[in-house]
Design an enzyme around this catalytic site. Structure first.
Site, PDB file in Angstrom:
ATOM      1  N   CYS A  22       0.862  -1.193   0.000  1.00  0.00           N
ATOM      2  CA  CYS A  22       0.000   0.000   0.000  1.00  0.00           C
ATOM      3  C   CYS A  22       0.894   1.237   0.000  1.00  0.00           C
ATOM      4  O   CYS A  22       1.705   1.431   0.914  1.00  0.00           O
ATOM      5  CB  CYS A  22      -0.896  -0.024   1.233  1.00  0.00           C
ATOM      6  SG  CYS A  22      -1.693   1.534   1.634  1.00  0.00           S
ATOM      7  N   CYS A  47       0.494   3.486   3.068  1.00  0.00           N
ATOM      8  CA  CYS A  47       1.135   2.853   4.225  1.00  0.00           C
ATOM      9  C   CYS A  47       2.653   2.896   4.093  1.00  0.00           C
ATOM     10  O   CYS A  47       3.369   3.077   5.085  1.00  0.00           O
ATOM     11  CB  CYS A  47       0.674   1.404   4.364  1.00  0.00           C
ATOM     12  SG  CYS A  47      -1.118   1.181   4.372  1.00  0.00           S
TER      13      CYS A  47
END
Length: 461
Positions: free
Chosen positions: A385, A388
């Protein structure tokens, strides 16, 4: 009648004292003194929530601290990574060139207006193939110092090459850390690699609640904590820092969770159920409160680093240089106020307890500590991600910078009081931005615990 009223009053009081209440299960053991510290949870709560948190949020909203240059396209160095998240909330929107202040773009590695201008002058001379004899010896020494600063031996984390064409500025305020939907085996693999291979843990010791191992429960927990308590204080501190960082990230995801998603609006807010699944004592087989206590340990480490680095930022030559003199001056004053507040904290962590034994053994252990944390920072390039990955890279770099500060005491103490001498200790702009934003994330987590306490308490009524 009196007996009936007495029993009724007892029944009214029972819910507030039930051990099984949600608030009790999450927070009953998150109180009092912290292990390996002279501080307690209540002192940190009062200091952070009332004093530190509001000022820190104002500082981090300024131009100098909101723009972070990062390379999100690095290849994962540890395993074949073909699993980039396709969810829309995993995406990161980089800045366009005209969105970043000119002063920041032209001073990627610098923090002083004078040094920045000298660097530009030097770069121009190189392009012309000439030696500019007008550069003063002081300026030449400053330029040499910036080159020396690039030496990786000082760093506790991997830093992106900011000159790479893949490195881009990101506005952190427009790309906030929150729940993106990135979860499951791919996300577990990241944390499993950190805990299992980068926390000094032998494979024979089983970590409790490991999602990638079946029957990872209470028996493993007893063995794991028996092993952990038997470690030297340095390795025990390392694990607690990693656990505290993991806890902080989980708090952010629970506090900024996508609650509604329809044609009319997308609503983000506190997800109490998600918080309980990560920190409730019963739902986590006793792990949740330990995780939260490690968050406070991490807070103390980063707060101590801010207190110790004050002389560096007090140097007259230091500027939060964005090219906007009025704002830059105001933000430096706010920065110094915040650092002096950090220094005034009454119960700081004593870093002299770390690496304090035999000099040769302490030096070897410190190098193991540094290289292991550096490896963790490389794992961030394996996060699928992108949102993230952004916040993982920033927070590991921030913690790595805090560790660098804690173990550079002599260099910081020897900083010159004027700009006439070349300092032995330096921080790049990238390190400065990550240091304060990382602490901002920890400070926010501590503040959010107050909110979750309130929400859980109301849920019981």
């Amino acid at each position: 009648m009196k007996l009936f009223l007495f029993l009724a009053l007892l029944l009214v009081k029972i819910p507030a004292t039930l051990p099984s209440s949600a608030e009790h299960r999450c927070f009953c053991k998150v109180t009092g003194s912290l292990d390996d510290c002279a501080c307690d949870v209540e002192t940190i709560d009062a200091f952070n929530n009332k004093d530190m948190f509001p000022k820190l949020q104002k500082l981090l909203s300024s131009d100098y601290f909101r723009f972070y240059k990062v390379n999100l396209n690095n290849r994962c160095p540890f395993w074949t990574d073909n699993s980039h998240c396709g969810l829309r909330d995993c995406a990161v929107k980089p800045c366009t060139p005209n969105e970043v202040p000119e002063g920041i773009k032209s001073s990627t590695h610098k923090y002083s207006k004078e040094v920045n201008e000298a660097m530009m002058e030097c770069e121009m001379a190189e392009k012309l193939g000439a030696v500019d004899s007008s550069l003063s010896e002081e300026t030449r020494q400053a330029l040499l110092e910036w080159n020396r600063h690039d030496d990786e031996s000082e760093r506790f984390c991997m830093a992106d090459d900011e000159e790479s064409p893949d490195s881009q500025y990101v506005d952190l305020l427009l790309n906030p850390e929150r729940f993106t939907g990135y979860k499951g085996p791919e996300a577990w693999q990241i944390w499993n690699s950190i805990y299992e291979e980068n926390c000094f843990k032998p494979r024979t010791v089983k970590r409790p609640l490991n999602p990638l191992v079946s029957n990872s429960g209470d028996n493993e927990g007893r063995g794991f904590y028996s092993w952990l308590e038997g470690l030297c204080v340095e390795k025990r501190a390392f694990f607690r820092l990693v656990s505290g960082l993991h806890s902080s990230i989980n708090i952010h995801l629970s506090a900024r969770y996508l609650l509604e998603d329809n044609w009319f609006e997308r609503k983000w807010g506190h997800n109490v159920t998600e918080f309980q699944q990560r920190f409730d004592e019963d739902l986590t087989e006793g792990e949740g409160p330990k995780r939260l206590r490690n968050l406070y340990f991490l807070y103390l480490i980063e707060l101590r680093a801010l207190a110790k680095v004050l002389p560096f930022f007090e140097q007259p030559s230091f500027h939060l240089y964005t090219g906007q003199p009025k704002q830059d001056g105001e933000m430096k004053e706010l920065l110094l106020e915040l650092l002096r507040m950090a220094k005034s904290f009454p119960l700081h962590f004593d870093e002299t307890t770390l690496f304090a034994g035999d000099k040769r053994e302490a030096s070897r252990l410190k190098e193991d500590f540094r290289l292991t944390f550096k490896n963790i920072s490389r794992i961030m390039d394996c996060v699928g991600c992108f949102k993230c990955r952004l916040w993982g890279k920033l927070q590991t770099q921030g913690l790595g910078t805090a560790l660098k500060i804690l173990f550079s005491e002599r260099q910081i103490e020897s900083l010159p009081k004027t700009g006439s001498n070349t300092p032995a200790f330096q921080l790049s702009r990238q390190e400065i931005v990550s240091l304060f934003n990382a602490f901002g994330r920890i400070s926010t987590s501590v503040k959010e615990l107050e909110n979750f306490r309130s929400l859980l308490s109301k849920a019981e009524l």
